[in-house]
Design a protein around this motif. Structure first.
Motif, PDB file in Angstrom:
ATOM      1  N   MET A   1      39.902  45.058  47.942  1.00  0.00           N
ATOM      2  CA  MET A   1      40.561  44.669  49.196  1.00  0.00           C
ATOM      3  C   MET A   1      42.079  44.654  49.010  1.00  0.00           C
ATOM      4  SD  MET A   1      39.964  41.184  51.383  1.00  0.00           S
ATOM      5  CE  MET A   1      41.109  40.694  52.648  1.00  0.00           C
ATOM      6  N   ASN A   2      42.816  45.066  50.034  1.00  0.00           N
ATOM      7  CA  ASN A   2      44.272  44.990  50.007  1.00  0.00           C
ATOM      8  C   ASN A   2      44.698  43.566  49.704  1.00  0.00           C
ATOM      9  OD1 ASN A   2      45.376  47.458  50.419  1.00  0.00           O
ATOM     10  ND2 ASN A   2      45.721  47.215  52.600  1.00  0.00           N
ATOM     11  N   GLU A   3      45.658  43.421  48.820  1.00  0.00           N
ATOM     12  CA  GLU A   3      46.179  42.076  48.575  1.00  0.00           C
ATOM     13  C   GLU A   3      47.307  41.765  49.545  1.00  0.00           C
ATOM     14  OE1 GLU A   3      46.487  40.531  44.654  1.00  0.00           O
ATOM     15  OE2 GLU A   3      45.385  42.219  43.811  1.00  0.00           O
ATOM     16  N   ILE A   4      47.829  42.804  50.193  1.00  0.00           N
ATOM     17  CA  ILE A   4      48.845  42.591  51.220  1.00  0.00           C
ATOM     18  C   ILE A   4      48.131  42.459  52.558  1.00  0.00           C
ATOM     19  CG2 ILE A   4      50.860  43.547  52.379  1.00  0.00           C
ATOM     20  CD1 ILE A   4      51.523  45.051  49.873  1.00  0.00           C
ATOM     21  N   ILE A   5      48.102  41.262  53.078  1.00  0.00           N
ATOM     22  CA  ILE A   5      47.368  40.997  54.316  1.00  0.00           C
ATOM     23  C   ILE A   5      48.343  40.991  55.488  1.00  0.00           C
ATOM     24  CG2 ILE A   5      45.916  39.346  55.565  1.00  0.00           C
ATOM     25  CD1 ILE A   5      44.538  40.660  53.194  1.00  0.00           C
ATOM     26  N   THR A  44      51.865  50.165  42.801  1.00  0.00           N
ATOM     27  CA  THR A  44      51.806  48.767  42.380  1.00  0.00           C
ATOM     28  C   THR A  44      51.989  47.882  43.612  1.00  0.00           C
ATOM     29  OG1 THR A  44      54.179  48.803  41.904  1.00  0.00           O
ATOM     30  CG2 THR A  44      52.662  49.239  40.068  1.00  0.00           C
ATOM     31  N   LEU A  45      51.549  46.641  43.501  1.00  0.00           N
ATOM     32  CA  LEU A  45      51.526  45.732  44.661  1.00  0.00           C
ATOM     33  C   LEU A  45      52.890  45.601  45.316  1.00  0.00           C
ATOM     34  CD1 LEU A  45      49.544  43.941  46.219  1.00  0.00           C
ATOM     35  CD2 LEU A  45      50.216  42.035  44.752  1.00  0.00           C
ATOM     36  N   ASP A  46      53.961  45.588  44.516  1.00  0.00           N
ATOM     37  CA  ASP A  46      55.296  45.398  45.078  1.00  0.00           C
ATOM     38  C   ASP A  46      55.790  46.609  45.870  1.00  0.00           C
ATOM     39  OD1 ASP A  46      55.299  46.613  42.463  1.00  0.00           O
ATOM     40  OD2 ASP A  46      57.489  46.557  42.534  1.00  0.00           O
TER      41      ASP A  46
END
Length: 239
Positions: A1-5, A44-46
């Motif tokens: 799941m996307n960690e950016i909601i 990457t998440l950032d």
């Protein structure tokens, strides 16, 4: 799941729009969101970007649409018959069988990344139905679901005269949705006589104006449906 909601949702009223034009519009936005999700997987998440969410409201000219699981014989008009009724016919990539769209009907197209909300397509469909059920309750009309059938129904418990007031049909890819619901408000129900709606030949179709025996303000209904969708999905409205 996307960690950016991203729970922000833009509601947009497209007014009256040709079905093919609205379909192409949906497809382009759907493709953009799916493409962004694929790109995010390699970042990457950032560096990942948030995915957008939309709900489009629209009215279509007379049109019949057939879903992937539908049967062509459920359309009872030939090419000449379609021309006589100034109606069009499309085979499309949503689930479900045949349905009708036309003036006086509120069609809703949510294009949501369910990774922003919940990854459960059945829950998604139930929430769409629930928004319509709650809207009908605002007009003192009891409605609900019938096991094994999609959409929202009146007289769904005793089923002495069950009648569908809202049809559902969705597509989902990588948890991004398109297509949606068709809610009969001031719809000319005679157009349903030319199909076997959703492949069901023993149940009726109705509209909000027929049930209340008066013309309904469509904008008022849109506002109610929007508010219930916002509450159910815990959306944040984009102005």
């Amino acid at each position: 799941m996307n960690e950016i909601i991203n729970k922000k949702v833009e509601f947009r009223d497209l007014g009256k729009m040709d079905y093919q034009e609205a379909w192409d519009f949906q497809e382009s936005i759907f493709a953009e969101i799916v493409s962004k999700k694929i790109k995010n997987r390699n970042l990457t998440l950032d560096l990942q970007e948030k995915t957008e969410n939309y709900v489009f409201f629209v009215e279509h000219p007379h049109v019949y649409t057939l879903g992937k699981s539908g049967k062509e014989e459920n359309l009872l008009l030939d090419e000449q018959g379609l021309q006589n009724h100034e109606a069009r016919y499309y085979k499309i990539n949503r689930g479900g069988d045949i349905t009708y769209h036309g003036p006086g009907q509120l069609v809703g197209y949510p294009i949501l990344d369910l990774d922003n909300f919940f990854t459960d397509i059945h829950k998604y469909l139930r929430f769409l139905e629930e928004a319509i059920i709650r809207t009908l309750l605002d007009y003192q009309i009891e409605s609900g679901r019938i096991e094994g059938l999609t959409g929202v129904w009146i007289d769904h418990i005793e089923q002495k005269n069950p009648r569908k007031i809202c049809a559902m049909g969705v597509k989902s890819s990588r948890w991004v949705t398109m297509h949606g619901f068709a809610f009969n408000i001031n719809t000319d129900l005679n157009f349903f006589n030319h199909i076997i709606p959703c492949g069901i030949d023993d149940k009726a179709v109705t509209s909000l104006s027929k049930e209340l025996e008066r013309e309904i303000n469509l904008n008022e209904v849109k506002e109610k449906v929007k508010n219930h969708l916002v509450d159910l999905f815990e959306m944040e409205l984009v102005n």
